[in-house]
Design a protein around this motif. Structure first.
Motif, mmCIF file in Angstrom:
data_model
loop_
_atom_site.group_PDB
_atom_site.id
_atom_site.type_symbol
_atom_site.label_atom_id
_atom_site.label_comp_id
_atom_site.label_asym_id
_atom_site.label_seq_id
_atom_site.Cartn_x
_atom_site.Cartn_y
_atom_site.Cartn_z
ATOM 1 N N GLN A 148 0.829 -1.213 0.000
ATOM 2 C CA GLN A 148 0.000 0.000 0.000
ATOM 3 C C GLN A 148 0.859 1.257 0.000
ATOM 4 O OE1 GLN A 148 -2.469 -0.895 3.408
ATOM 5 N NE2 GLN A 148 -4.053 -1.824 2.135
ATOM 6 N N PHE A 149 1.957 1.256 0.731
ATOM 7 C CA PHE A 149 2.862 2.413 0.721
ATOM 8 C C PHE A 149 3.468 2.606 -0.667
ATOM 9 C CE2 PHE A 149 3.767 1.466 5.439
ATOM 10 C CZ PHE A 149 2.703 2.253 5.845
ATOM 11 N N LYS A 207 2.164 1.679 -3.537
ATOM 12 C CA LYS A 207 1.098 2.190 -4.403
ATOM 13 C C LYS A 207 0.841 3.666 -4.113
ATOM 14 C CE LYS A 207 -2.406 1.885 -7.250
ATOM 15 N NZ LYS A 207 -2.151 2.327 -8.582
ATOM 16 N N ARG A 208 0.874 4.041 -2.852
ATOM 17 C CA ARG A 208 0.668 5.441 -2.463
ATOM 18 C C ARG A 208 1.759 6.342 -3.043
ATOM 19 N NH1 ARG A 208 0.176 7.032 3.889
ATOM 20 N NH2 ARG A 208 0.184 9.289 3.651
ATOM 21 N N MET A 209 3.007 5.874 -2.992
ATOM 22 C CA MET A 209 4.114 6.639 -3.591
ATOM 23 C C MET A 209 3.906 6.764 -5.100
ATOM 24 S SD MET A 209 6.546 7.705 -1.455
ATOM 25 C CE MET A 209 8.092 7.715 -2.320
ATOM 26 N N ASN A 210 3.542 5.659 -5.756
ATOM 27 C CA ASN A 210 3.298 5.699 -7.195
ATOM 28 C C ASN A 210 2.198 6.688 -7.544
ATOM 29 O OD1 ASN A 210 5.295 3.857 -7.844
ATOM 30 N ND2 ASN A 210 3.903 2.104 -7.798
ATOM 31 N N GLU A 211 1.169 6.755 -6.723
ATOM 32 C CA GLU A 211 0.076 7.699 -6.960
ATOM 33 C C GLU A 211 0.555 9.149 -6.834
ATOM 34 O OE1 GLU A 211 -3.058 7.292 -8.157
ATOM 35 O OE2 GLU A 211 -2.345 5.249 -8.507
ATOM 36 N N GLN A 212 1.500 9.392 -5.945
ATOM 37 C CA GLN A 212 2.042 10.742 -5.802
ATOM 38 C C GLN A 212 2.797 11.150 -7.067
ATOM 39 O OE1 GLN A 212 1.041 12.621 -3.201
ATOM 40 N NE2 GLN A 212 -0.085 10.750 -2.763
ATOM 41 N N TYR A 213 3.602 10.236 -7.598
ATOM 42 C CA TYR A 213 4.317 10.519 -8.846
ATOM 43 C C TYR A 213 3.341 10.693 -10.008
ATOM 44 C CZ TYR A 213 8.829 9.646 -6.683
ATOM 45 O OH TYR A 213 9.947 9.724 -5.883
ATOM 46 N N HIS A 214 2.304 9.872 -10.034
ATOM 47 C CA HIS A 214 1.301 9.992 -11.092
ATOM 48 C C HIS A 214 0.612 11.356 -11.031
ATOM 49 C CE1 HIS A 214 -1.911 9.036 -13.872
ATOM 50 N NE2 HIS A 214 -2.775 9.405 -12.948
ATOM 51 N N ALA A 215 0.221 11.772 -9.834
ATOM 52 C CA ALA A 215 -0.444 13.074 -9.675
ATOM 53 C C ALA A 215 0.476 14.204 -10.135
ATOM 54 C CB ALA A 215 -0.863 13.285 -8.214
ATOM 55 N N TYR A 216 1.763 14.090 -9.827
ATOM 56 C CA TYR A 216 2.711 15.126 -10.253
ATOM 57 C C TYR A 216 2.872 15.116 -11.765
ATOM 58 C CZ TYR A 216 6.587 18.337 -10.300
ATOM 59 O OH TYR A 216 7.379 19.431 -10.554
ATOM 60 N N ALA A 217 2.947 13.929 -12.362
ATOM 61 C CA ALA A 217 3.065 13.832 -13.821
ATOM 62 C C ALA A 217 1.862 14.502 -14.483
ATOM 63 C CB ALA A 217 3.174 12.366 -14.256
ATOM 64 N N VAL A 218 0.667 14.193 -14.016
ATOM 65 C CA VAL A 218 -0.557 14.792 -14.570
ATOM 66 C C VAL A 218 -0.521 16.307 -14.406
ATOM 67 C CG1 VAL A 218 -3.066 14.958 -14.254
ATOM 68 C CG2 VAL A 218 -1.958 12.713 -14.293
ATOM 69 N N HIS A 219 -0.100 16.770 -13.238
ATOM 70 C CA HIS A 219 0.019 18.211 -12.975
ATOM 71 C C HIS A 219 0.938 18.883 -14.001
ATOM 72 C CE1 HIS A 219 0.597 21.968 -10.779
ATOM 73 N NE2 HIS A 219 1.906 21.768 -10.870
ATOM 74 N N CYS A 220 1.973 18.158 -14.410
ATOM 75 C CA CYS A 220 2.946 18.692 -15.368
ATOM 76 C C CYS A 220 2.533 18.440 -16.824
ATOM 77 C CB CYS A 220 4.322 18.066 -15.129
ATOM 78 S SG CYS A 220 5.063 18.533 -13.560
ATOM 79 N N GLY A 221 1.387 17.808 -17.029
ATOM 80 C CA GLY A 221 0.926 17.509 -18.381
ATOM 81 C C GLY A 221 1.654 16.336 -19.017
ATOM 82 N N LEU A 222 2.105 15.404 -18.198
ATOM 83 C CA LEU A 222 2.894 14.268 -18.673
ATOM 84 C C LEU A 222 2.234 12.944 -18.312
ATOM 85 C CD1 LEU A 222 6.399 15.433 -17.360
ATOM 86 C CD2 LEU A 222 5.592 15.555 -19.735
ATOM 87 N N SER A 223 2.576 11.911 -19.069
ATOM 88 C CA SER A 223 2.244 10.551 -18.666
ATOM 89 C C SER A 223 3.295 10.108 -17.648
ATOM 90 C CB SER A 223 2.270 9.619 -19.883
ATOM 91 O OG SER A 223 3.597 9.515 -20.381
ATOM 92 N N ASP A 224 3.017 9.023 -16.964
ATOM 93 C CA ASP A 224 3.998 8.500 -16.010
ATOM 94 C C ASP A 224 5.325 8.157 -16.692
ATOM 95 O OD1 ASP A 224 1.849 8.798 -14.294
ATOM 96 O OD2 ASP A 224 1.818 6.714 -13.638
ATOM 97 N N PRO A 225 5.298 7.413 -17.821
ATOM 98 C CA PRO A 225 6.590 7.114 -18.466
ATOM 99 C C PRO A 225 7.327 8.371 -18.934
ATOM 100 C CG PRO A 225 4.857 5.713 -19.381
ATOM 101 C CD PRO A 225 4.199 6.701 -18.490
ATOM 102 N N ALA A 226 6.594 9.384 -19.400
ATOM 103 C CA ALA A 226 7.242 10.629 -19.849
ATOM 104 C C ALA A 226 7.947 11.310 -18.675
ATOM 105 C CB ALA A 226 6.228 11.566 -20.487
ATOM 106 N N LEU A 227 7.321 11.287 -17.514
ATOM 107 C CA LEU A 227 7.959 11.863 -16.335
ATOM 108 C C LEU A 227 9.292 11.170 -16.062
ATOM 109 C CD1 LEU A 227 7.746 13.749 -13.774
ATOM 110 C CD2 LEU A 227 6.846 11.721 -12.609
ATOM 111 N N TRP A 228 9.315 9.827 -16.127
ATOM 112 C CA TRP A 228 10.534 9.088 -15.816
ATOM 113 C C TRP A 228 11.586 9.232 -16.910
ATOM 114 C CZ3 TRP A 228 11.051 8.751 -11.046
ATOM 115 C CH2 TRP A 228 9.964 8.498 -10.210
#
Length: 153
Positions: free
Chosen positions: A14-15, A17-38
């Protein structure tokens, strides 16, 4: 299975998954997909020239995902592909000037947030967290390799 170990395993998942969700939210905020962020994170932090294969290895994404992602970043003008001298395959992936400007803002902010969160832990706790995370990852890889080698019954 020990009920305490079972509860710890669930909590760790769960932790994660929670961390992954934080990165996902940041990627979306930046207008990016998760892979694009990485991909951008990798290029911004790299001390060396990276290829698409290098990025796949760093983040455990399939080649098709990274190829598609990089094509999108090329269209956005954030990265470019360059033939490496003396190499027949494996083009270098580089940030454009626009990509560097984007990363300076978005990726540097993310890195600073990551580092500030780690600095809230004592030095010993940070080292222990990294060492134990690596150990658990290695042990889990071994366990899964065993499962993948044995036919299902």
């Amino acid at each position: 299975m020990d009920s305490e170990v079972k509860a710890q395993n669930i909590a760790l998942n769960q932790f994660c998954k929670r961390m992954n969700e934080q990165y996902h939210a940041y990627a979306v905020h930046c207008g990016l997909s998760d892979p694009a962020l990485w991909v951008l994170y990798s290029l911004w932090e790299a001390d060396t020239i990276l290829t698409q294969n290098d990025i796949c290895s760093l983040w455990m994404y399939p080649k098709q995902t990274i190829n598609f992602t990089i094509s999108g970043l090329v269209k956005k003008g954030l990265v470019q592909l360059e033939q490496r001298p003396g190499a027949r395959s494996g083009k270098a992936v580089r940030l454009t000037a626009a990509g560097e400007a984007f990363c300076h803002k978005a990726i540097t902010s993310l890195l600073m947030a990551e580092e500030r969160s780690l600095l809230q832990l004592a030095d010993f706790d940070r080292r222990t967290l990294v060492a134990l995370s690596e150990k658990q990852c290695i042990f889990f890889e071994r366990e899964l390799q065993g499962l993948l080698q044995c036919p299902e019954e």
